[in-house]
Write a protein that holds these residues in place. Structure first.
Motif, PDB file in Angstrom:
ATOM      1  N   ALA A  67       0.831  -1.204   0.000  1.00  0.00           N
ATOM      2  CA  ALA A  67       0.000   0.000   0.000  1.00  0.00           C
ATOM      3  C   ALA A  67       0.864   1.252   0.000  1.00  0.00           C
ATOM      4  O   ALA A  67       0.535   2.247  -0.654  1.00  0.00           O
ATOM      5  N   ALA A  68       1.984   1.196   0.691  1.00  0.00           N
ATOM      6  CA  ALA A  68       2.894   2.348   0.717  1.00  0.00           C
ATOM      7  C   ALA A  68       3.440   2.640  -0.672  1.00  0.00           C
ATOM      8  O   ALA A  68       3.552   3.810  -1.079  1.00  0.00           O
ATOM      9  N   HIS A  69       3.775   1.587  -1.415  1.00  0.00           N
ATOM     10  CA  HIS A  69       4.276   1.784  -2.788  1.00  0.00           C
ATOM     11  C   HIS A  69       3.179   2.349  -3.683  1.00  0.00           C
ATOM     12  O   HIS A  69       3.433   3.252  -4.499  1.00  0.00           O
ATOM     13  N   ARG A  70       1.965   1.820  -3.548  1.00  0.00           N
ATOM     14  CA  ARG A  70       0.852   2.349  -4.348  1.00  0.00           C
ATOM     15  C   ARG A  70       0.610   3.820  -4.020  1.00  0.00           C
ATOM     16  O   ARG A  70       0.412   4.655  -4.910  1.00  0.00           O
ATOM     17  N   PHE A  71       0.647   4.134  -2.729  1.00  0.00           N
ATOM     18  CA  PHE A  71       0.408   5.504  -2.301  1.00  0.00           C
ATOM     19  C   PHE A  71       1.481   6.443  -2.845  1.00  0.00           C
ATOM     20  O   PHE A  71       1.172   7.545  -3.317  1.00  0.00           O
ATOM     21  N   ALA A  72       2.728   6.019  -2.798  1.00  0.00           N
ATOM     22  CA  ALA A  72       3.814   6.875  -3.287  1.00  0.00           C
ATOM     23  C   ALA A  72       3.646   7.176  -4.771  1.00  0.00           C
ATOM     24  O   ALA A  72       3.858   8.319  -5.215  1.00  0.00           O
ATOM     25  N   ALA A  73       3.250   6.169  -5.534  1.00  0.00           N
ATOM     26  CA  ALA A  73       3.057   6.386  -6.972  1.00  0.00           C
ATOM     27  C   ALA A  73       1.891   7.328  -7.233  1.00  0.00           C
ATOM     28  O   ALA A  73       1.966   8.220  -8.094  1.00  0.00           O
ATOM     29  N   MET A  74       0.799   7.152  -6.491  1.00  0.00           N
ATOM     30  CA  MET A  74      -0.365   8.020  -6.654  1.00  0.00           C
ATOM     31  C   MET A  74      -0.041   9.444  -6.235  1.00  0.00           C
ATOM     32  O   MET A  74      -0.454  10.419  -6.891  1.00  0.00           O
ATOM     33  N   LEU A  75       0.707   9.579  -5.154  1.00  0.00           N
ATOM     34  CA  LEU A  75       1.064  10.909  -4.664  1.00  0.00           C
ATOM     35  C   LEU A  75       1.923  11.661  -5.673  1.00  0.00           C
ATOM     36  O   LEU A  75       1.720  12.864  -5.905  1.00  0.00           O
ATOM     37  N   GLN A  76       2.876  10.973  -6.291  1.00  0.00           N
ATOM     38  CA  GLN A  76       3.716  11.636  -7.292  1.00  0.00           C
ATOM     39  C   GLN A  76       2.881  12.131  -8.467  1.00  0.00           C
ATOM     40  O   GLN A  76       3.133  13.214  -9.016  1.00  0.00           O
ATOM     41  N   ARG A  77       1.893  11.372  -8.861  1.00  0.00           N
ATOM     42  CA  ARG A  77       1.005  11.818  -9.949  1.00  0.00           C
ATOM     43  C   ARG A  77       0.234  13.065  -9.527  1.00  0.00           C
ATOM     44  O   ARG A  77       0.085  14.008 -10.311  1.00  0.00           O
ATOM     45  N   ARG A  78      -0.240  13.094  -8.298  1.00  0.00           N
ATOM     46  CA  ARG A  78      -0.995  14.267  -7.848  1.00  0.00           C
ATOM     47  C   ARG A  78      -0.090  15.481  -7.699  1.00  0.00           C
ATOM     48  O   ARG A  78      -0.512  16.619  -7.996  1.00  0.00           O
ATOM     49  N   LEU A  79       1.147  15.273  -7.264  1.00  0.00           N
ATOM     50  CA  LEU A  79       2.083  16.387  -7.139  1.00  0.00           C
ATOM     51  C   LEU A  79       2.422  16.987  -8.503  1.00  0.00           C
ATOM     52  O   LEU A  79       2.796  18.157  -8.595  1.00  0.00           O
ATOM     53  N   ALA A  80       2.268  16.182  -9.572  1.00  0.00           N
ATOM     54  CA  ALA A  80       2.433  16.692 -10.938  1.00  0.00           C
ATOM     55  C   ALA A  80       1.144  17.328 -11.457  1.00  0.00           C
ATOM     56  O   ALA A  80       1.042  17.639 -12.638  1.00  0.00           O
ATOM     57  N   HIS A  81       0.172  17.515 -10.555  1.00  0.00           N
ATOM     58  CA  HIS A  81      -1.109  18.161 -10.860  1.00  0.00           C
ATOM     59  C   HIS A  81      -1.974  17.335 -11.812  1.00  0.00           C
ATOM     60  O   HIS A  81      -2.821  17.879 -12.511  1.00  0.00           O
ATOM     61  N   GLU A  82      -1.758  16.023 -11.830  1.00  0.00           N
ATOM     62  CA  GLU A  82      -2.712  15.177 -12.538  1.00  0.00           C
ATOM     63  C   GLU A  82      -4.014  15.190 -11.755  1.00  0.00           C
ATOM     64  O   GLU A  82      -4.003  15.080 -10.522  1.00  0.00           O
ATOM     65  N   PRO A  83      -5.163  15.325 -12.426  1.00  0.00           N
ATOM     66  CA  PRO A  83      -6.423  15.396 -11.692  1.00  0.00           C
ATOM     67  C   PRO A  83      -6.691  14.149 -10.852  1.00  0.00           C
ATOM     68  O   PRO A  83      -6.371  13.029 -11.257  1.00  0.00           O
ATOM     69  N   MET A  84      -7.291  14.368  -9.706  1.00  0.00           N
ATOM     70  CA  MET A  84      -7.584  13.259  -8.807  1.00  0.00           C
ATOM     71  C   MET A  84      -8.461  12.215  -9.495  1.00  0.00           C
ATOM     72  O   MET A  84      -8.299  11.007  -9.279  1.00  0.00           O
ATOM     73  N   GLY A  85      -9.400  12.670 -10.322  1.00  0.00           N
ATOM     74  CA  GLY A  85     -10.275  11.723 -11.001  1.00  0.00           C
ATOM     75  C   GLY A  85      -9.515  10.739 -11.863  1.00  0.00           C
ATOM     76  O   GLY A  85      -9.861   9.554 -11.923  1.00  0.00           O
ATOM     77  N   PHE A  86      -8.483  11.204 -12.556  1.00  0.00           N
ATOM     78  CA  PHE A  86      -7.684  10.307 -13.391  1.00  0.00           C
ATOM     79  C   PHE A  86      -6.881   9.336 -12.534  1.00  0.00           C
ATOM     80  O   PHE A  86      -6.679   8.182 -12.912  1.00  0.00           O
ATOM     81  N   ILE A  87      -6.407   9.794 -11.394  1.00  0.00           N
ATOM     82  CA  ILE A  87      -5.622   8.932 -10.511  1.00  0.00           C
ATOM     83  C   ILE A  87      -6.502   7.835  -9.917  1.00  0.00           C
ATOM     84  O   ILE A  87      -6.120   6.656  -9.879  1.00  0.00           O
ATOM     85  N   LEU A  88      -7.691   8.216  -9.472  1.00  0.00           N
ATOM     86  CA  LEU A  88      -8.601   7.242  -8.866  1.00  0.00           C
ATOM     87  C   LEU A  88      -9.343   6.420  -9.910  1.00  0.00           C
ATOM     88  O   LEU A  88      -9.773   5.305  -9.643  1.00  0.00           O
ATOM     89  N   GLY A  89      -9.541   7.014 -11.103  1.00  0.00           N
ATOM     90  CA  GLY A  89     -10.216   6.304 -12.184  1.00  0.00           C
ATOM     91  C   GLY A  89     -11.726   6.427 -12.170  1.00  0.00           C
ATOM     92  O   GLY A  89     -12.397   5.792 -12.987  1.00  0.00           O
ATOM     93  N   HIS A  90     -12.267   7.260 -11.278  1.00  0.00           N
ATOM     94  CA  HIS A  90     -13.723   7.405 -11.225  1.00  0.00           C
ATOM     95  C   HIS A  90     -14.075   8.770 -10.656  1.00  0.00           C
ATOM     96  O   HIS A  90     -13.257   9.440 -10.022  1.00  0.00           O
TER      97      HIS A  90
END
Length: 285
Positions: A61-84
């Motif tokens: 879960a920590a690895h998944r979280f780190a990858a998701m966090l990096q995407r959000r820090l690049a200002h990728e929209p939360m919807g795209f990160i979560l997929g819904h």
């Protein structure tokens, strides 16, 4: 950044550090977003994180979280990160092939529901299918057609119809507006691209860098798509049929003039929750 009080590797420590990084990246509501990302990575409800801040975060879960966090820090929209993304009463799959549904666009659904129940509904530039599916969910006797220039978007909308139990009452096509369709629609919906080309680069990075430009760019004055759609409405609408178009801020008068030039009646408009004129309601005589 300040030290975090909870033990290293704990839920509280992860949330604390992630919130600091998100705040430094000028992300609004950093703690809330950190909690949403971590709860998704861990597969638990967000309230569980608040109840047990000293609980350890599993390694995967920590690895998944780190990858998701990096995407959000690049200002990728939360919807795209979560997929819904939630819209109206529906939960919709989203992807970079489409705009992420906004709460402002629910004003189009509200305006559409003020009129008589339609039999046939058309959604031009359907994206996720959010407008069409929301209206169909409220009108069980209606059948709908959604059209998008992107085949990926049309396929995504079709999946959303299946997921929300509406697939037997709609179909989705890839095409240029309504060029391949005959008329006879009682209700036409559209959230067309309406941002002026010169303004796109200045939008928030979540939009300018990540959402599809074809769904944003309305040409030099923001009205290119309206010119095409409005000119075709008299052919597409059944007698007495209505169209509800999403507007950019301040575009009501210009789009109303286009409608009147096409012989359509302007019935009025509907504001979003922020008080912005968001939906223009038109009718064929």
């Amino acid at each position: 950044m300040s030290d975090c009080p909870d033990p290293k590797g704990s839920v509280g420590a992860f949330l604390c550090r992630a919130g600091q990084h998100l705040r430094a990246a000028a992300i609004e509501n950093p703690r809330m977003e950190a909690r949403l990302l971590l709860s998704t990575a861990m597969g638990v409800d967000g309230s569980a994180l608040l109840r047990e801040p000293r609980a350890p975060v599993p390694e995967q879960a920590a690895h998944r979280f780190a990858a998701m966090l990096q995407r959000r820090l690049a200002h990728e929209p939360m919807g795209f990160i979560l997929g819904h993304q939630g819209f109206w009463t529906l939960e919709l799959e989203v992807s970079p092939a489409t705009l992420i549904p906004r709460a402002d666009s629910e004003a189009i659904v509200e305006a559409a529901l003020q009129g008589p129940a339609p039999g046939r509904v058309l959604d031009l530039g359907t994206g996720t299918g959010c407008l069409l599916l929301a209206v169909l969910s409220e009108h069980p006797g209606a059948f709908g057609v959604g059209v998008d220039l992107s085949p990926d978007a049309a396929a995504l909308a079709a999946r959303n119809a299946v997921a929300n139990g509406l697939a037997d009452r709609c179909t989705f096509l890839a095409g240029s507006w309504a060029a391949a369709l005959a008329g006879g629609f009682d209700l036409i919906l559209s959230n067309p691209p309406y941002i002026e080309t010169a303004d796109i680069a200045g939008l928030m990075p979540e939009v300018a860098l990540h959402e599809p430009a074809r769904a944003l760019d309305g040409g030099a004055d923001g009205l290119d798509a309206y010119r095409v759609i409005v000119a075709d409405l008299p052919r597409l609408l059944s007698p007495g049929g209505r169209a509800v178009l999403e507007l950019g801020q301040g575009q009501g008068p210009a789009v109303s003039r286009l409608a009147e030039q096409a012989g359509l009646a302007v019935l009025g408009s509907h504001a979003d929750l922020g008080g912005v004129e968001r939906a223009l309601i038109l009718q064929r005589g």
